[in-house]
Scaffold this motif. Sequence first.
Motif, PDB file in Angstrom:
ATOM      1  N   LEU A   1      35.797  28.866  35.175  1.00 40.29           N
ATOM      2  CA  LEU A   1      36.541  29.795  34.330  1.00 40.29           C
ATOM      3  C   LEU A   1      37.728  29.064  33.721  1.00 40.29           C
ATOM      4  O   LEU A   1      38.298  28.171  34.333  1.00 40.29           O
ATOM      5  CB  LEU A   1      37.045  30.983  35.159  1.00 40.29           C
ATOM      6  N   SER A   2      38.107  29.460  32.530  1.00 38.65           N
ATOM      7  CA  SER A   2      39.257  28.809  31.888  1.00 38.65           C
ATOM      8  C   SER A   2      40.445  29.750  31.853  1.00 38.65           C
ATOM      9  O   SER A   2      40.294  30.971  31.889  1.00 38.65           O
ATOM     10  CB  SER A   2      38.891  28.340  30.477  1.00 38.65           C
ATOM     11  N   GLY A   3      41.620  29.168  31.774  1.00 36.18           N
ATOM     12  CA  GLY A   3      42.844  29.946  31.655  1.00 36.18           C
ATOM     13  C   GLY A   3      43.212  30.751  32.884  1.00 36.18           C
ATOM     14  O   GLY A   3      43.816  31.817  32.776  1.00 36.18           O
ATOM     15  N   ILE A   4      42.866  30.243  34.069  1.00 35.28           N
ATOM     16  CA  ILE A   4      43.186  30.979  35.294  1.00 35.28           C
ATOM     17  C   ILE A   4      44.684  30.872  35.566  1.00 35.28           C
ATOM     18  O   ILE A   4      45.229  29.783  35.666  1.00 35.28           O
ATOM     19  CB  ILE A   4      42.384  30.443  36.501  1.00 35.28           C
TER      20      ILE A   4
ATOM     21  N   CYS B   1      40.041  36.299  39.612  1.00 35.92           N
ATOM     22  CA  CYS B   1      40.978  35.470  38.839  1.00 35.92           C
ATOM     23  C   CYS B   1      41.584  36.265  37.700  1.00 35.92           C
ATOM     24  O   CYS B   1      40.883  36.998  37.001  1.00 35.92           O
ATOM     25  CB  CYS B   1      40.250  34.259  38.263  1.00 35.92           C
ATOM     26  N   GLU B   2      42.879  36.114  37.542  1.00 36.27           N
ATOM     27  CA  GLU B   2      43.546  36.632  36.351  1.00 36.27           C
ATOM     28  C   GLU B   2      43.518  35.501  35.333  1.00 36.27           C
ATOM     29  O   GLU B   2      44.046  34.420  35.579  1.00 36.27           O
ATOM     30  CB  GLU B   2      44.985  37.019  36.667  1.00 36.27           C
ATOM     31  N   THR B   3      42.855  35.751  34.210  1.00 34.61           N
ATOM     32  CA  THR B   3      42.750  34.745  33.155  1.00 34.61           C
ATOM     33  C   THR B   3      43.390  35.295  31.878  1.00 34.61           C
ATOM     34  O   THR B   3      43.693  36.488  31.795  1.00 34.61           O
ATOM     35  CB  THR B   3      41.279  34.386  32.865  1.00 34.61           C
ATOM     36  N   ARG B   4      43.545  34.428  30.908  1.00 37.93           N
ATOM     37  CA  ARG B   4      44.069  34.884  29.618  1.00 37.93           C
ATOM     38  C   ARG B   4      43.153  35.938  28.992  1.00 37.93           C
ATOM     39  O   ARG B   4      43.603  36.791  28.249  1.00 37.93           O
ATOM     40  CB  ARG B   4      44.245  33.697  28.669  1.00 37.93           C
ATOM     41  N   ALA B   5      41.877  35.893  29.335  1.00 37.45           N
ATOM     42  CA  ALA B   5      40.909  36.854  28.801  1.00 37.45           C
ATOM     43  C   ALA B   5      40.811  38.122  29.650  1.00 37.45           C
ATOM     44  O   ALA B   5      40.034  39.013  29.338  1.00 37.45           O
ATOM     45  CB  ALA B   5      39.536  36.194  28.706  1.00 37.45           C
ATOM     46  N   GLY B   6      41.586  38.191  30.733  1.00 42.90           N
ATOM     47  CA  GLY B   6      41.543  39.348  31.617  1.00 42.90           C
ATOM     48  C   GLY B   6      40.995  38.973  32.976  1.00 42.90           C
ATOM     49  O   GLY B   6      40.689  37.805  33.244  1.00 42.90           O
ATOM     50  N   PRO B   7      40.856  39.950  33.874  1.00 39.21           N
ATOM     51  CA  PRO B   7      40.362  39.656  35.226  1.00 39.21           C
ATOM     52  C   PRO B   7      38.884  39.252  35.208  1.00 39.21           C
ATOM     53  O   PRO B   7      38.094  39.836  34.475  1.00 39.21           O
ATOM     54  CB  PRO B   7      40.573  40.963  35.985  1.00 39.21           C
ATOM     55  N   MET B   8      38.564  38.235  36.005  1.00 40.82           N
ATOM     56  CA  MET B   8      37.178  37.766  36.097  1.00 40.82           C
ATOM     57  C   MET B   8      36.901  37.338  37.537  1.00 40.82           C
ATOM     58  O   MET B   8      37.765  36.759  38.187  1.00 40.82           O
ATOM     59  CB  MET B   8      36.932  36.590  35.154  1.00 40.82           C
ATOM     60  N   ARG B   9      35.692  37.603  37.987  1.00 42.81           N
ATOM     61  CA  ARG B   9      35.265  37.128  39.305  1.00 42.81           C
ATOM     62  C   ARG B   9      34.754  35.710  39.172  1.00 42.81           C
ATOM     63  O   ARG B   9      34.119  35.360  38.180  1.00 42.81           O
ATOM     64  CB  ARG B   9      34.157  38.007  39.876  1.00 42.81           C
ATOM     65  N   GLY B  10      35.019  34.910  40.191  1.00 42.66           N
ATOM     66  CA  GLY B  10      34.523  33.546  40.212  1.00 42.66           C
ATOM     67  C   GLY B  10      34.000  33.191  41.588  1.00 42.66           C
ATOM     68  O   GLY B  10      34.177  33.934  42.549  1.00 42.66           O
ATOM     69  N   ARG B  11      33.374  32.039  41.657  1.00 44.77           N
ATOM     70  CA  ARG B  11      32.789  31.563  42.923  1.00 44.77           C
ATOM     71  C   ARG B  11      33.116  30.092  43.067  1.00 44.77           C
ATOM     72  O   ARG B  11      32.922  29.297  42.138  1.00 44.77           O
ATOM     73  CB  ARG B  11      31.282  31.763  42.887  1.00 44.77           C
ATOM     74  N   VAL B  12      33.627  29.719  44.237  1.00 46.63           N
ATOM     75  CA  VAL B  12      33.880  28.322  44.580  1.00 46.63           C
ATOM     76  C   VAL B  12      32.871  27.949  45.656  1.00 46.63           C
ATOM     77  O   VAL B  12      32.814  28.581  46.716  1.00 46.63           O
ATOM     78  CB  VAL B  12      35.325  28.121  45.113  1.00 46.63           C
ATOM     79  N   LEU B  13      32.064  26.931  45.375  1.00 44.27           N
ATOM     80  CA  LEU B  13      31.074  26.474  46.345  1.00 44.27           C
ATOM     81  C   LEU B  13      31.638  25.322  47.163  1.00 44.27           C
ATOM     82  O   LEU B  13      32.318  24.451  46.633  1.00 44.27           O
ATOM     83  CB  LEU B  13      29.799  26.011  45.633  1.00 44.27           C
TER      84      LEU B  13
END
Length: 134
Positions: free
Chosen positions: A77-80, A97-109
Motif C-alpha cells: 500500500l502507498s501513502g501509509i 492502515c490509514e493512507t492518503r486514499a483513506g483506510p485500507m486493510r493490508g497484510r504483512v507476510l
Amino acid sequence: TEPGCISDAMVSAQRRLCALLGHVEASMVPRCALLEWRTVAADPVVADIEAVKRAVEHCNADHADAVLEMSRAFTGLSGIQKAVMLSIDQYGFDVLCETRAGPMRGRVLFQKTINSASLLREIMMETTQLARDK
C-alpha cells in the motif's frame, strides 16, 4: 454430492463468509480454495489466542513505529500514515492502515511460517529488521 466434493450451497456460504470478513469479493474465491478448507489443519499460532491477543495489544501499544515500518515495507500500500495491527497467524499479520486514499486493510507476510505463538517475538523482530533494511 460426491465424496470429497463440496456442495454448491457450501461454496456459496463460504464465499459469503470470505466477503463478510473482508478478505475478497465473494465471487472471487475459487472453488479449489474452498475445497482446501476441508483439509486444512488448525493454525498453531491462533490456537493460543490469548498469546496472540497479548502480542497484538503489545505491538500496537509499545511498537507502533515498528508496525508502521513493516506495513510500509511489506503491504504494497502507498501513502501509509498510520497502521494498527489487527490479528496475527502463522503466516503473518493483518493491519488497518490509514493512507492518503483513506483506510485500507493490508497484510504483512513473515519470511517463514511459524508453528508456535512462542515464536512471535522472534519473528516480529526479524520482520521489523527486514523492513528497516529495505
